[in-house]
Structure formats: structure tokens, C-alpha cells
Design a protein around this motif. Sequence first.
Motif: not given
Length: 794
Positions: A376, A411, A467
Motif C-alpha cells: 500500500d 494509490s 488489492d
Amino acid sequence: MSSQTVGRKSWQPIRTKGDDPRSLKRKRGVDELSSLKTAVEKLDLKEDFSEFSKLPLSEFTKKGLKASHFTQLTKIQSKAIPLALKARDILGAAKTGSGKTLAFLIPVLENLYRQQWSSDHGLGALIISPTRELAAQIFQVLRRVGRYHAFSAGLVIGGKDTQEEQERLARMNILVCTPGRMLQHLDQTAAFDVGNLEMLVLDEADRIMDMGFQSSVDAIIEHLPKSRQTMLFSATQTQKVSYLARLSLRDQEYVGVHEDAFSATPESLLQHYLVCPLPEKLNTLYGFIKSSLKSKIVVFFSSGKQVRFMYESFRHLQPGIPLMHLLGNQKLSVRLATTAKFSASKNACIFATDVVARGLDFPAVDWVVQYDAPEDSETYIHRVGRTARYGKTGRAILMLDPSEEAGVLKSLEQKKVPIENIKVKQGQNLHDISNQLQNMCFQDPELKYLGQKAFASYARSVYLQKDKSVFDINNYDLEGYAASLGLPGTPNIKFQKGDDAKKLKNAPRAALSGDEDSEVDEDAKKPKLKEVRTKYDRMFERRNNDVLSGHFAKMVTKDGDANSFADADEDEGFLSIKRTIAVDEDDDGDNTAIIPEGVKIIKSAGGEDFIVDSKRREKLMTSKKLALKLKGNATKLVFDEDGVAHQMYELEDEKDFQRRGPALEQRNKFVEDEAEKIKQADIADKQTEKQKKREKKEKRKEKVKAALLADSGDAQDADADSKAAAESLTFLASLPIAGEVEESDDERPTKRAKKWFEDESDGEGVEVGANVIEAAEEPETVEDLEALAAGLLE
């Protein structure tokens, strides 16, 4: 005339109690403490402080900061320290490398100092860190800044002696720890009391929650008193941190310094990303390291097995820069030594997992390379935070597979992370090391084993990512990646095998159902072409005679095909014995039961028969334990002179024994037969002994004669006296020596035979006179015989 004084000398001035130096020092300390408390109470929280000297701090803390070369305040420090000095609960968030450690260490020292904390009060401050390396780093900063204070501080982390920690815990005022070890002491150490705790600090709070320490932290907080000051610091704030804040903070003050900033990362950090297919990543990384030999580099991987393989491979390739590696399952001493060694190095490259991504302060890091994409954006921010710390410059490179590019960039954009695209220059710096790795893996089975473990761990890490829009295992070229690691084939992954089996299992049902919309694998219907095999395939499929060959064979063998190595090893049966149980299909026993078709019955020598009526029981036939059970108990056999086998102990039937006569007669006859056998054996032994003595005597005579003949041949021209002496010596050699009795084939006579030189009246013994000489030892040489002859001639 001398005068005597009692007590102090007459010339010393008399001092009052108020003039005592110790009381004066104590009075100055009390005055300083009261003025410090007043200054803290009057502290204006809206004022912007830029230097530590302008803050209401004790002289001990100021001296420690000055000695450690800390003079200027960072943004997070200027906002958090004044609030913490007023005993406020704080939830702090700041960029990596912004000085969060001092933001909570200085309030810890100051608050305990203003309360005049001592060892009698027990534990006053508890600082919790997610990793051992970060806890050790915080402890080192605490020792540097608080060197002039009188507090006792300790480091409690896993990997150290628990008994030694238990003995010292009761005397500590400040503790830096990891959650697991602290909870262990709270549960097991009886003398450890936290009832007087004043301050609780959680550094990298989001990482503490991500690493699965949530239950441990909750249990620790339950042990602590509710009337305390709590501070939480992290570079990123998540929902888990908010949960922890609601659990442990009271009327907290949120301190954030990068909400209004242009970037969530330091402004002096130059960030780039590189789109590189997975099979080309290793060549690109090697070329980058070869072109940056004068730099300090941190390379992040997603798993520890990848770190091990990359470190061992590059160590053999020798790129020309010191290499190190750091991962979670290393011993504590090794991890701390590696951290210290890399910090002291001017140019080095360290391969690491995300255990290094949080809080660790490596000075003067030039490059941060992310070989594997972060899970992330928070992980990305923490990784690149190892460089460009405290306003210094730094660079970061993110290597992305084409399938990851869109999702990762989106992201990062949401987190306000500026990043630019770069491309690899096709030139001298790009090296193809796949052939070198292939040769190294063939020569070193352990490196090959590490390579296929690294491949499996990487594939598993991608498969477990949350994800799925970014990390889809089907979008990666895993076969090419395995080849780039030097592996001869793509290892099978368990989760992939399960999915493929489920797909194949459901495919026939879908075809039989007649549903036009059902998905049937068309590739499964097509006949598979015979794969072209190269010499490298056969080379790698050879069985290595070590403990790692079994692991490699299991992972490389496709679909459980046991014959996939058939052409690599033509002598398949050599030294690869499998215990199987043969089925006696020709057994025409008396069993009249009807056996169903396909069912086998194995006769057992030790008990119940074994029925094979399923695949599981058929597979059980290869069991060594079952084979021994069906064979029954072992029996020992002996072979007679004719080679016929007999039992070791054979029992005779009672009727046959009684038929041969009474037991007493049989016993007497057996004793007589054995006595006769012993007598005959004794006679044979005596004959053998006589023969040995006779042969020994003949050999001795032959030896003497040979020596005399040699002497006589050399002295053919000697005079008559020499010839006579030789004849005398020959004659003496034939005489018996005193004490020696000639053996004969007849029985030994009861009376000794008389010699030629004895008279009839000599009796039993031999009287030593002029004609008899007694030799103490048997003559062996010519000189001995000459001495005997001289004695006879006298």
C-alpha cells in the motif's frame, strides 16, 4: 608552648547550618525546579519555537542535547513538545525522518525530572516499538540525550536473556520495549510493578497494529493505570490507530504537520518509478548496483527468502560493493550487528524486508530501491523514508511490473506522493546474469533450493495481497521470472495447484451439463505437444545426492508425474528402492469367500490379512510399517555343513524322545560320547604340537648348515686346522644341547635315554664333567658354536 583545640582548628571560621555547601546546592536545585515548573505552566502553546534553548527544559536535558548536536527544532517537535510538557495526550503524525523520536523522549525526561522521579517510585515511562531494531535505536538516542540525568533506563526486547531482564526490571525508571516481550514480563515477572506509571508512548503505532500486536497492546494497556499521559506517533494514520487512540487517549491533541504540505514525503527526496517486466528485474537491479558502487543503497523485497537468495547470488557474482542482508528471522545479535555495520559504512548495499522500513535511521543513505511493489501507499512512504532524512537529499526508485503500474500510481497520487517515470538505458550497464545464475544453481544445490523457495515466497506474497486490482497472480510472467532466477523449471505453488485441480474437476461437469454458457478449458482438450528438451534441462534434472534434492524434485515435478525425470536418469531403479507388498494372486487356499472384482487380499504371516479395496489402502501398501507387520515376526536360521537351513533352536517331539529309551540312559550315553570326542581331540592336538616342534628343529639345523657351508666355501685355501675346526663345528651342530630331549613318534619313555658320553653308572641325572658342557642358551651363530668347541677341547 603549643595550644590544643577541640573540634575544628582555631583558625577556621565558624559556619552556620545555612552556609553548608550541600544545603546550598539543594536549595539551588529546589529553586530551579520551582522556576522550571512555573515556566512550563506559563508556556504559550501558540508560540512557534525554533531552538531547544528557548524551551523550558532542565539544564541536564539541555546539556545532553548540546552534546548530541541537537540545536534546531523540527516542525513536529515544535508542536508536540510544548503540549507534552503540559502533560497532554498526543496523537502525532509526521513525515519519516522528521524527528519524532526526540518529540517524545524530551517530554519523558522532563516530566519525570519535574516530579523528582527515583528508583523508589518504580517504572515511570514505557515506550513501545514494533521492531527490535527500532527499539534499540530509540534506546541509544535516549542514552545520548539523557546522559546527564540520574534515571535508570532499560531495553526489553525479544532475543535476550529473560532471567537477566527479570532481575533488573524492578529498578528501571524508563523502559523501551517491544509488545510481545513486555506482555510476557507483565504476566510472569512478579516483582514488576507498573502501578505508578506516568507516561506511555507508542512509536510507529500503525505498524504495531499491522504486525498483529493489537491483542498484545490491548492486554498491556489493561495492566497500566488509567491516570497517565499517552502519546502515539506515526508517519501515517490509519483506522487501526484511531481505534487505539480511542482506547488509550483522553482528550488528545492531534499534531499533524504534513496535511497541508505539497507531498507526504520529504521535499528533498527525488522519487522515480521504472516499468520493468518481472523477468528483467534482476538484470536491472544488478546493472544499477554495478553503476552505483560509491553509493549507500537499501533494496527492499517482499519476503525474507528472496532476501536470502539475492544476497547469496550477488555475493557469488561480486558486483564490487559490500553486501549485507537483514530480515526478521535472524538472531538478534546478527540483526543489531548488521544494522550497526551498515550505519557505519560509507558505501554499501543492504537487502532487507519491511522490518527495516519503519523508523530506522541509517545515516547518509543515497538510494532506496523497491524491487517488489509495496502492499500500500503507507508502506511506500515508510520505505522511502530511509533516505532524505532531516532535510538532506536522497533518491528512491520503484520497480513496477506493467500490470502493477496503473494501480500503484493511483494509490500514490491519492497520498500526494510526487513520482516521475524513468527508463533504462540500453547500454553497458545492463547485464544478463541469468546464465551465470543457472550455472551457479547447478553447481550449488543449496543455492538452487534457495532460488525455488524465493520464487514460491514471492508468488505467495502476490497471491495474498488484498488489492486484487493491482496484484493479480495471473498477470505475472512467473515462468520467465523462474528462468531469470536460474531455475530449470517453474516450481509448483500449492495454491495454484489447488485452483487448477478445482478447475479441472468442474470442467467435465460443465461439459456434461450441456450449458452453453459454461466455461470449459479449451486448452485441456488440445493434445499436448512433446516439449523440446535441452541439455540444461537434463543437467538440472539429475538427482543431487544431498538433503535438498528431495525438496527440489517435489517442487519442480509437474502434476505429480513421477516419470518426469525418466530421461534424465535412465537407471531409475538404481539405489531408489521402494518397499512394496507383493500380492499372491495364485494362492488357492481354502477360503471360499467371494472376492469382489478389483479387491485384493494380501496374506499376512503375523495375523489378519490385509484387504486392498480403495486407493488409500493401495497407497498404504508402500508403507514400511505395514510391510513389517504383514511379514510377521523374524526368525533366525543356521546352516549346516550341507548348506541346509535349520531353526536356531529346534524342539524335539516328546514321543520321539521317549522312543529312544529312558532319559538317564540317554544322558549317560551323551556324556560318554562327549568324553570320547574330547579324548580324540586331545590326541590330535598332541600330534599337531609334536609336528610343529619337529619342523622347528629341522629349520634350525638347516640354517646352521647353510651358515657353515658358506664359511667353508670362502675358506677353501685355508690350512688344515681351519678345515678341522669346520668339521668340528659341523659335528657339534649335530649334537643335542643339554636339557633338550629328542622327540619320537612313539610314546614318551618314563626314563630318560642315556647320551653317548654317559656311563652306565651315571644314574638318572647328567653329571657335568670334562666331556659334558652345559649351554645356557641355544647357539645361533658361528661364534657361539666356536665357543662351545673351545670348551670341549680344554
